[in-house]
Design a protein around this motif. Structure first.
Motif: not given
Lengths: 207, 194
Positions: B25-54
């Motif tokens: 999780v990283t802040p997008v702006s200085d005000n800490l209201v907008n943040l950006s998160g990333t999660i790795p796709g779970p292993i053993g699913t069609p999402y494996e190997g992907g990095i998903f930005k939230i």
């Protein structure tokens, strides 16, 4: 020829709606399938398993979702009132805890030597002399933190223990908003079939 | 009023165990209201190997109100809108609790990727495919992962080249890529929307 072109146009328009998930245009129509409609759709049929236990027709509501091709039938003793109550409760989460129950929670001064740790709401370490409260489920929080939360939702942040709710307040709220929220509630029924006794049928190729 | 000291604490904790959880999780702006998160796709699913930005937006009442989250990376999943990235997850709505954090909420989103709930869909088309043609669903989800969730491994020059080959002017491609933080898909969206 002209009509053929027109129908293609309409079907491509429909496809576009589907693709863009612009359901809102269609929803009001499908939410309109109510009790009366269901009576017409279900003529007396001895082979219909649904008819085994004769229920009052006014106690059955059928909701149809054309996009998942699913149908939700709500039947039995669940009258609209109790249905509203259930759905309202789930829509907004647990209602606020009653004042009496919040006041009844024991509060105490924190003594770190007796056991420190952090408040699960503000994530701050407890410090000597701060005031804390203990919920009936034995979970403890800063008094300010838990009072604020219980005023919004009457459940324990850690274990979801449900605090008593002010019945009168909830009833008034339901009465006030019953009319406006009716349509919205039906839409919710399509998505959440957890409360009430709801039977989910899949009806392929109907639409 | 957002409890900023809590948000700070959460960010520190997240960066501390990023190695083990894979969640960032990283802040997008200085005000800490907008943040950006990333999660790795779970292993053993069609999402494996992907990095998903939230994308994360904290409401005024945080942590007494749930954080607003939606996928920026396109995902093919019954409980995520394939158009808008909106997520259908109870803890981000009425089942939120202030004892949850951005990290645990993102872990729940990751768990949702592993265990779709097609009976409570966000995207009816995807849900229908999941229920009726499961193999097609797996294929599409995997293809989307390959196409949209793995491009960050490309170097900037490769991204520029790829977009220029699509017919966009190079200067515009570079400025668009820069504006969206190097995400090729977002840059493409920006270029297409003019």
């Amino acid at each position: 020829m002209a009509s053929e072109a027109q129908s293609t146009e309409i079907s491509s328009l429909f496809e576009r709606f589907l693709r863009h998930r612009d359901m809102s245009l269609f929803l009001p129509f499908f939410l309109g399938f109510t009790e009366n409609m269901s009576v017409r759709e279900n003529p007396e049929n001895p082979q219909d398993p649904d008819q085994e236990t004769p229920t009052n027709s006014s106690d059955r509501i059928i909701l149809i979702n054309p996009f998942t091709q699913g149908m939700v039938v709500i039947e039995g003793t669940a009258n609209l009132d109790s249905l509203l109550r259930n759905v309202l409760a789930t829509k907004d989460g647990q209602p606020p805890a009653s004042k009496a129950s919040v006041e009844a929670m024991p509060s105490f001064k924190i003594d770190v030597e007796m056991g420190g740790g952090e408040c699960a709401i503000c994530l701050e370490e407890y410090e000597d002399g701060e005031m804390a409260k203990e919920m009936p489920c034995n979970h403890r929080f800063h008094d300010k933190c838990i009072d604020k939360w219980l005023g919004i939702h009457g459940s324990c942040p850690v274990c979801r223990y449900k605090m008593p709710v002010d019945e009168e307040e909830t009833d008034n709220k339901i009465r006030d908003h019953e009319h406006e929220q009716r349509r919205e509630i039906w839409a919710l029924c399509l998505q959440r079939h957890t409360n009430a006794r709801i039977v989910l049928h899949s009806i392929s190729n109907t639409f | 009023m957002i409890d900023f000291s809590r948000v700070q604490k959460e960010l520190q904790e997240c960066s501390r165990d990023m190695e083990s959880s894979g969640i960032k999780v990283t802040p997008v702006s200085d005000n800490l209201v907008n943040l950006s998160g990333t999660i790795p796709g779970p292993i053993g699913t069609p999402y494996e190997g992907g990095i998903f930005k939230i994308d994360i937006t904290l409401p005024d009442g945080y942590p007494f109100e749930p954080p607003k989250m939606h996928f920026v990376t396109k995902v093919w999943h019954p409980n995520v809108s394939s158009q808008s990235g909106a997520i259908c997850l109870d803890i981000l709505k009425d089942q939120w609790s202030p004892a949850l954090t951005l990290k645990t909420a993102l872990l729940s989103v990751q768990a949702l990727l592993s265990a779709p709930e097609p009976d409570d869909p966000q995207d009816a088309v995807v849900a229908q495919q999941y229920l009726r043609e499961y193999q097609t669903f797996v294929g599409t989800a995997r293809y989307w992962t390959e196409t949209f969730a793995k491009t960050s491994s490309l170097g900037v020059e490769e991204k520029v080249q790829k977009l220029v080959e699509m017919g966009f002017p190079e200067a515009l491609v570079r400025s668009s890529l820069e504006a969206v933080g190097g995400d090729e898909n977002l840059a493409l969206e920006k270029l297409c929307s003019g």
